[in-house]
Motif scaffolding. Structure first.
Motif, PDB file in Angstrom:
ATOM      1  N   GLY A 266       0.797  -1.227   0.000  1.00  0.00           N
ATOM      2  CA  GLY A 266       0.000   0.000   0.000  1.00  0.00           C
ATOM      3  C   GLY A 266       0.828   1.275   0.000  1.00  0.00           C
ATOM      4  N   HIS A 267       2.106   1.164   0.283  1.00  0.00           N
ATOM      5  CA  HIS A 267       2.926   2.361   0.458  1.00  0.00           C
ATOM      6  C   HIS A 267       2.986   3.260  -0.783  1.00  0.00           C
ATOM      7  CE1 HIS A 267       3.800   0.859   4.303  1.00  0.00           C
ATOM      8  NE2 HIS A 267       5.092   0.582   4.220  1.00  0.00           N
ATOM      9  N   GLY A 268       2.972   2.629  -1.962  1.00  0.00           N
ATOM     10  CA  GLY A 268       3.037   3.409  -3.205  1.00  0.00           C
ATOM     11  C   GLY A 268       1.808   4.294  -3.367  1.00  0.00           C
TER      12      GLY A 268
ATOM     13  N   GLY B 172      12.614   2.138   7.308  1.00  0.00           N
ATOM     14  CA  GLY B 172      11.543   1.157   7.161  1.00  0.00           C
ATOM     15  C   GLY B 172      11.131   1.165   5.707  1.00  0.00           C
ATOM     16  N   CYS B 173      10.244   0.247   5.326  1.00  0.00           N
ATOM     17  CA  CYS B 173       9.774   0.237   3.933  1.00  0.00           C
ATOM     18  C   CYS B 173       9.179   1.601   3.596  1.00  0.00           C
ATOM     19  CB  CYS B 173       8.714  -0.832   3.736  1.00  0.00           C
ATOM     20  SG  CYS B 173       9.329  -2.513   3.945  1.00  0.00           S
ATOM     21  N   SER B 174       8.320   2.096   4.477  1.00  0.00           N
ATOM     22  CA  SER B 174       7.638   3.371   4.225  1.00  0.00           C
ATOM     23  C   SER B 174       8.638   4.494   3.999  1.00  0.00           C
ATOM     24  CB  SER B 174       6.728   3.733   5.392  1.00  0.00           C
ATOM     25  OG  SER B 174       7.013   2.967   6.519  1.00  0.00           O
ATOM     26  N   SER B 175       9.686   4.508   4.800  1.00  0.00           N
ATOM     27  CA  SER B 175      10.649   5.612   4.756  1.00  0.00           C
ATOM     28  C   SER B 175      11.441   5.656   3.456  1.00  0.00           C
ATOM     29  CB  SER B 175      11.571   5.530   5.962  1.00  0.00           C
ATOM     30  OG  SER B 175      10.830   5.849   7.130  1.00  0.00           O
TER      31      SER B 175
ATOM     32  N   ASP C 167       4.658   2.865  11.073  1.00  0.00           N
ATOM     33  CA  ASP C 167       4.034   2.784  12.400  1.00  0.00           C
ATOM     34  C   ASP C 167       5.055   2.402  13.462  1.00  0.00           C
ATOM     35  OD1 ASP C 167       3.533   0.432  10.572  1.00  0.00           O
ATOM     36  OD2 ASP C 167       3.186  -0.577  12.481  1.00  0.00           O
ATOM     37  N   GLY C 168       5.967   1.516  13.105  1.00  0.00           N
ATOM     38  CA  GLY C 168       7.000   1.132  14.066  1.00  0.00           C
ATOM     39  C   GLY C 168       7.983   2.273  14.268  1.00  0.00           C
ATOM     40  N   ASP C 169       8.415   2.839  13.162  1.00  0.00           N
ATOM     41  CA  ASP C 169       9.352   3.957  13.164  1.00  0.00           C
ATOM     42  C   ASP C 169       8.824   5.094  14.045  1.00  0.00           C
ATOM     43  OD1 ASP C 169      11.809   4.861  11.804  1.00  0.00           O
ATOM     44  OD2 ASP C 169      10.535   6.369  10.866  1.00  0.00           O
ATOM     45  N   ALA C 170       7.568   5.448  13.858  1.00  0.00           N
ATOM     46  CA  ALA C 170       7.012   6.617  14.540  1.00  0.00           C
ATOM     47  C   ALA C 170       6.552   6.336  15.966  1.00  0.00           C
ATOM     48  CB  ALA C 170       5.828   7.165  13.738  1.00  0.00           C
TER      49      ALA C 170
ATOM     50  N   ASN D 195       0.762   3.243   8.132  1.00  0.00           N
ATOM     51  CA  ASN D 195       0.533   2.208   9.138  1.00  0.00           C
ATOM     52  C   ASN D 195       0.100   0.899   8.494  1.00  0.00           C
ATOM     53  OD1 ASN D 195      -0.113   0.634  11.283  1.00  0.00           O
ATOM     54  ND2 ASN D 195      -1.719   1.967  12.106  1.00  0.00           N
ATOM     55  N   ASN D 196       1.046  -0.038   8.454  1.00  0.00           N
ATOM     56  CA  ASN D 196       0.717  -1.362   7.923  1.00  0.00           C
ATOM     57  C   ASN D 196       0.604  -2.393   9.046  1.00  0.00           C
ATOM     58  OD1 ASN D 196       3.356  -1.568   8.622  1.00  0.00           O
ATOM     59  ND2 ASN D 196       4.135  -1.974   6.576  1.00  0.00           N
ATOM     60  N   ASN D 197       0.548  -1.920  10.271  1.00  0.00           N
ATOM     61  CA  ASN D 197       0.362  -2.770  11.458  1.00  0.00           C
ATOM     62  C   ASN D 197       1.463  -3.808  11.676  1.00  0.00           C
ATOM     63  OD1 ASN D 197      -2.741  -2.389  10.260  1.00  0.00           O
ATOM     64  ND2 ASN D 197      -2.474  -1.887  12.411  1.00  0.00           N
ATOM     65  N   ILE D 198       2.635  -3.560  11.110  1.00  0.00           N
ATOM     66  CA  ILE D 198       3.697  -4.563  11.218  1.00  0.00           C
ATOM     67  C   ILE D 198       5.046  -3.898  10.910  1.00  0.00           C
ATOM     68  CG2 ILE D 198       3.842  -5.378   8.791  1.00  0.00           C
ATOM     69  CD1 ILE D 198       3.158  -8.001  11.288  1.00  0.00           C
ATOM     70  N   TYR D 199       6.123  -4.536  11.317  1.00  0.00           N
ATOM     71  CA  TYR D 199       7.447  -4.121  10.843  1.00  0.00           C
ATOM     72  C   TYR D 199       7.685  -4.798   9.501  1.00  0.00           C
ATOM     73  CZ  TYR D 199       8.703  -2.502  15.582  1.00  0.00           C
ATOM     74  OH  TYR D 199       8.778  -1.843  16.781  1.00  0.00           O
ATOM     75  N   GLY D 200       7.558  -4.047   8.445  1.00  0.00           N
ATOM     76  CA  GLY D 200       7.720  -4.638   7.120  1.00  0.00           C
ATOM     77  C   GLY D 200       9.173  -4.925   6.785  1.00  0.00           C
ATOM     78  N   MET D 201       9.990  -3.903   6.894  1.00  0.00           N
ATOM     79  CA  MET D 201      11.358  -4.015   6.398  1.00  0.00           C
ATOM     80  C   MET D 201      12.164  -5.132   7.057  1.00  0.00           C
ATOM     81  SD  MET D 201      14.189  -1.133   5.749  1.00  0.00           S
ATOM     82  CE  MET D 201      13.693  -0.863   4.054  1.00  0.00           C
ATOM     83  N   THR D 202      11.932  -5.355   8.345  1.00  0.00           N
ATOM     84  CA  THR D 202      12.708  -6.393   9.028  1.00  0.00           C
ATOM     85  C   THR D 202      12.038  -7.759   8.965  1.00  0.00           C
ATOM     86  OG1 THR D 202      11.793  -5.368  11.018  1.00  0.00           O
ATOM     87  CG2 THR D 202      14.133  -5.048  10.621  1.00  0.00           C
TER      88      THR D 202
HETATM   89  C1  LIG Z   1      18.282   1.532  15.761  1.00  0.00           C
HETATM   90  C2  LIG Z   1      17.658   0.577  14.816  1.00  0.00           C
HETATM   91  N1  LIG Z   1      16.985  -0.482  15.304  1.00  0.00           N
HETATM   92  C3  LIG Z   1      16.434  -1.366  14.446  1.00  0.00           C
HETATM   93  C4  LIG Z   1      16.540  -1.203  13.098  1.00  0.00           C
HETATM   94  C5  LIG Z   1      15.937  -2.227  12.188  1.00  0.00           C
HETATM   95  N2  LIG Z   1      14.697  -1.796  11.540  1.00  0.00           N
HETATM   96  C6  LIG Z   1      14.709  -1.261  10.305  1.00  0.00           C
HETATM   97  S1  LIG Z   1      13.195  -0.884   9.731  1.00  0.00           S
HETATM   98  C7  LIG Z   1      12.456  -1.468  11.141  1.00  0.00           C
HETATM   99  C8  LIG Z   1      10.970  -1.487  11.297  1.00  0.00           C
HETATM  100  C9  LIG Z   1      10.221  -0.702  10.330  1.00  0.00           C
HETATM  101  O1  LIG Z   1       8.875  -0.864  10.542  1.00  0.00           O
HETATM  102  P1  LIG Z   1       7.852   0.291  10.268  1.00  0.00           P
HETATM  103  O2  LIG Z   1       8.342   1.566  10.809  1.00  0.00           O
HETATM  104  O3  LIG Z   1       6.518  -0.160  10.763  1.00  0.00           O
HETATM  105  O4  LIG Z   1       7.881   0.462   8.697  1.00  0.00           O
HETATM  106  P2  LIG Z   1       7.529  -0.545   7.518  1.00  0.00           P
HETATM  107  O5  LIG Z   1       8.798  -1.200   7.127  1.00  0.00           O
HETATM  108  O6  LIG Z   1       6.527  -1.515   8.033  1.00  0.00           O
HETATM  109  O7  LIG Z   1       6.982   0.332   6.462  1.00  0.00           O
HETATM  110  C10 LIG Z   1      13.412  -1.922  12.038  1.00  0.00           C
HETATM  111  C11 LIG Z   1      13.082  -2.522  13.350  1.00  0.00           C
HETATM  112  C12 LIG Z   1      17.257  -0.083  12.637  1.00  0.00           C
HETATM  113  N3  LIG Z   1      17.431   0.180  11.341  1.00  0.00           N
HETATM  114  N4  LIG Z   1      17.794   0.785  13.516  1.00  0.00           N
END
Ligand SMILES: Cc1ncc(C[n+]2csc(CCOP(=O)(O)OP(=O)(O)O)c2C)c(N)n1
Ligand code: SF4
Lengths: 383, 275
Positions: free
Chosen positions: B24-26, B53-56, B96-99, B123-130
């Motif tokens: 959904g990010h696009g 993160g993926c969003s970023s 969502d995780g980032d923020a 907000n995708n309710n999950i950590y996508g990138m990891t």
């Molecule tokens: C200090 C630090 N801790 C952990 C990570 C690993 N990390 C990268 S992205 C991410 C989570 C991203 O999730 P979210 O913000 O929800 O974005 P999404 O990828 O789902 O769009 C984590 C834990 C990191 N880069 N830096």
């Protein structure tokens, strides 16, 4: 004539120096013994149209300082021990993105919350290696209040000239001591500003490989739209996943500091030439050591000292040179031997290297140094 | 042929993006571009600041001043940038995780300061990138790679969090309700103070798969039924709102803005000096 003679505390001299160098933005979070730097910045900056912000923690402060610098203002933060640990990830970010900024660390005893109000010199290695992986860093350490002023100006100058974070590694003794400072008039001391791009915006490469290895820096909002990332990036600033680009970038980052050591290395030599024993020292320890050198000389022992003002990069060639023909090297420091290990790494002779150390929050006195040296000399004679 | 929106606002040479098919990010990134385009902003003054993160990753694709920072810290970087140069239009894009996890402290304090930054949370309710670990917005009992037996944490409602912390414009939309997303981002950009727009996104790769939600299309279809506008709240019965999530505008108020307040202090000294 002398209306610029001031009686300042080290922390105050740091703020005055920063403003002399052009600081217009400060972000911080209070922590002893650095707090006065934030307090004075909050009072002085609005008077000159600058800005102060108290952030929610040290991580945020370091982030805001990088944002502030990219937004076009010379930026600084100040902290101590635990706060310095928190800043490390974003110090690494400033290294790889080459954003000029100054980070003051008034060291305190540790580890952890340790000894909040006691002096320490325990963050020598954290200043060098606190953030992850390999990168260059510049760290300066003043031995007096007026030198705090001077080295703060130099810290800003180096950060702007080489596009790098610069750490001002202070100690509580200097930070809270009051001494005479002759504040230079405008123009008396050199103030350096970042190099600006001279090309049209579509030709601008934010991380160009120029001859001096320091790319010109456009501030955000000046019409050069580009990308800044903490990922390994190419000349355009966009991330690349290539071993050769990673190597090229790291080589340039290291090179821009290592090829300018003549400019960056600041030190003082005191009675070294004819000396038999050499002290290597820094920060407030230079003061105890100087008196110890004088005392030893009075007793006929030929002592001399080398004072590091630039701690990082470490003055390797200079240390090798001054330690030549010396019988002994003493390294007094308020930690368990962080500089001593650097000296040992470099001095590969029969010369004996001794650490005079305390990490208990107590300053090492000239008497302590004298006694230690005489103890060692006595033992040698007995042998 | 790229559309006008794409040509005007994206770094076409950086495309295609690396998000998974169906992510959904696009859709959210495009909504932001449309909102910027329709707000007639000076592109040289627009700064997109993102975390990790993926969003970023969105920042790299967008043709503005872009700052891809450290995980969770985007708002703190943005704060320095905005304070240093208040002429800049600073827009944060964060996951969502980032923020709300690693960056939660910065989020609440930026809200409290009411600094003039627009934050958009994908907000995708999950950590996508990891790779699909549970985040502070993963609903209770749902699964992530680090919640194989179901998440026992209580989820954050990011909009309530921001409202409570002092943000002065707060709205939520989804990748399904994309026109609303554009409208809220536009209002957020125009708003003086801290604005937060939550865009509910879809991560079919991890969130969808882990929780057996079906395809990307199924995830987006679910949004259509699950989200109801807050403006209709009073007209709805308890049954109507069961298992639903509110979207829409939660808050739109005027309060003193941080930088304006700071300039009052600077002006105080300017006046003093001119006397
Ligand atoms: C200090 C630090 N801790 C952990 C990570 C690993 N990390 C990268 S992205 C991410 C989570 C991203 O999730 P979210 O913000 O929800 O974005 P999404 O990828 O789902 O769009 C984590 C834990 C990191 N880069 N830096
Ligand atoms: S992992 Fe999820 S959030 Fe990341 S790009 Fe793929 S679908 Fe999108």
């Amino acid at each position: 004539m002398h209306n610029n003679i001031k009686f300042l505390q080290g922390n105050e001299a740091c703020v005055q120096g920063a403003i002399y160098a052009g600081m217009k933005f400060f972000a911080g979070y209070p922590i002893t013994p650095s707090t006065e730097i934030a307090e004075l910045s909050s009072a002085m900056l609005p008077k000159i149209g600058g800005k102060f912000i108290q952030m929610e923690d040290e991580i945020a402060s370091m982030a805001a300082v990088i944002g502030g610098s990219l937004g076009g203002l010379k930026s600084m933060t100040a902290t101590s021990g635990p706060g310095f640990s928190l800043k490390q990830e974003n110090i690494g970010y400033a290294c790889i993105t080459e954003i000029p900024c100054v980070i003051v660390n008034v060291q305190r005893g540790g580890p952890s919350t340790g000894l909040p109000t006691s002096p320490s010199q325990g963050d020598v290695m954290q200043a060098r290696w606190g953030t992850h992986a390999d990168h260059p860093i510049i760290a300066l350490s003043p031995t007096s209040v007026s030198e705090t002023f001077e080295l703060t100006v130099k810290a800003f100058n180096f950060s702007e000239k080489y596009r790098t974070p610069v750490i001002l590694l202070m100690d509580e003794v200097i930070a809270h001591m009051r001494e005479k400072v002759i504040v230079p008039n405008e123009g008396d001391m050199l103030v350096i500003d970042r190099k600006k791009p001279q090309v049209e915006s579509d030709e601008y490469k934010a991380y160009e490989y120029t001859e001096d290895l320091v790319p010109a820096m456009a501030n955000f909002g000046e019409g050069y739209r580009y990308n800044v990332t903490g990922l390994v990036h190419d000349e355009t600033g966009f991330p690349v996943n290539s071993t050769s680009e990673a190597e090229r970038l790291l080589n340039r980052l290291m090179g821009k500091i290592n090829s300018n050591l003549d400019d960056i290395l600041i030190y003082e030599e005191y009675l070294i030439e004819d000396s038999d024993i050499l002290f290597v020292t820094f920060g407030c320890m230079a003061r105890s050591t100087k008196e110890a050198v004088n005392n030893l000389r009075n007793e006929g022992i030929k002592a001399g000292m080398f004072v590091l003002k630039t701690i990082w990069p470490f003055p390797e060639e200079k240390i090798k040179q001054v330690s030549k023909d010396k019988n002994m090297i003493f390294v007094p420091e308020m930690n368990l031997g962080q500089i001593r290990q650097e000296v040992e790494r470099l001095v590969k002779t029969d010369c004996n290297i001794y650490g005079i150390n305390k990490a208990n929050g107590e300053i090492i006195t000239p008497e302590h140094i004298n006694d230690y040296v005489k103890g060692v000399l006595g033992k040698c004679l007995a042998e | 042929m790229p559309s006008r929106i794409i040509k005007n606002n994206f770094r076409v040479d950086r495309l295609p993006h690396i998000w998974c098919p169906g992510c959904g990010h696009g859709i959210l990134m495009r909504a932001i571009a449309v909102a910027i385009e329709e707000s007639n902003l000076d592109k040289d003054k627009v700064c997109i600041v993102s975390g990790i993160g993926c969003s970023s990753r969105a920042a790299g694709y967008m043709d503005f001043n872009t700052l891809h920072t450290t995980h969770g810290r985007a708002i703190a970087f943005a704060t320095g940038l905005k304070v240093a140069n208040p002429d800049l239009k600073v827009i944060v894009i964060s996951g969502d995780g980032d923020a709300s996890a690693i960056g939660g402290n910065h989020l609440i304090h930026a809200c409290r300061r009411n600094i003039d930054i627009t934050t958009i949370i994908f907000n995708n309710n999950i950590y996508g990138m990891t790779g699909g670990q549970y985040s502070p917005t993963t609903p209770n009992k749902e699964k992530g790679t680090t919640a194989p037996y179901g998440n026992i944490d209580k989820a954050f409602d990011i909009c309530q969090l921001a409202s409570g912390a002092g943000a002065t414009y707060v709205a939520r939309s989804t990748v399904y309700h994309v026109n609303k997303m554009v409208e809220y981002v536009k209002k957020g950009i125009k708003h003086k103070g801290f604005s937060l727009v939550e865009g509910v996104s879809a991560c079919p790769t991890y969130y969808g798969r882990k929780n057996k939600k079906g395809s990307a299309v199924d995830l987006i279809k679910e949004m259509k039924h699950k989200f109801i506008d807050i403006s209709a709240k009073d007209k709805l019965s308890k049954d109507d709102v069961k298992n639903k999530i509110f979207m829409g505008e939660f808050k739109d108020v005027k309060e003193p803005e941080y930088i304006e307040e700071y300039f009052k202090i600077i002006d105080m000294f300017k006046k003093e000096m001119s006397i």
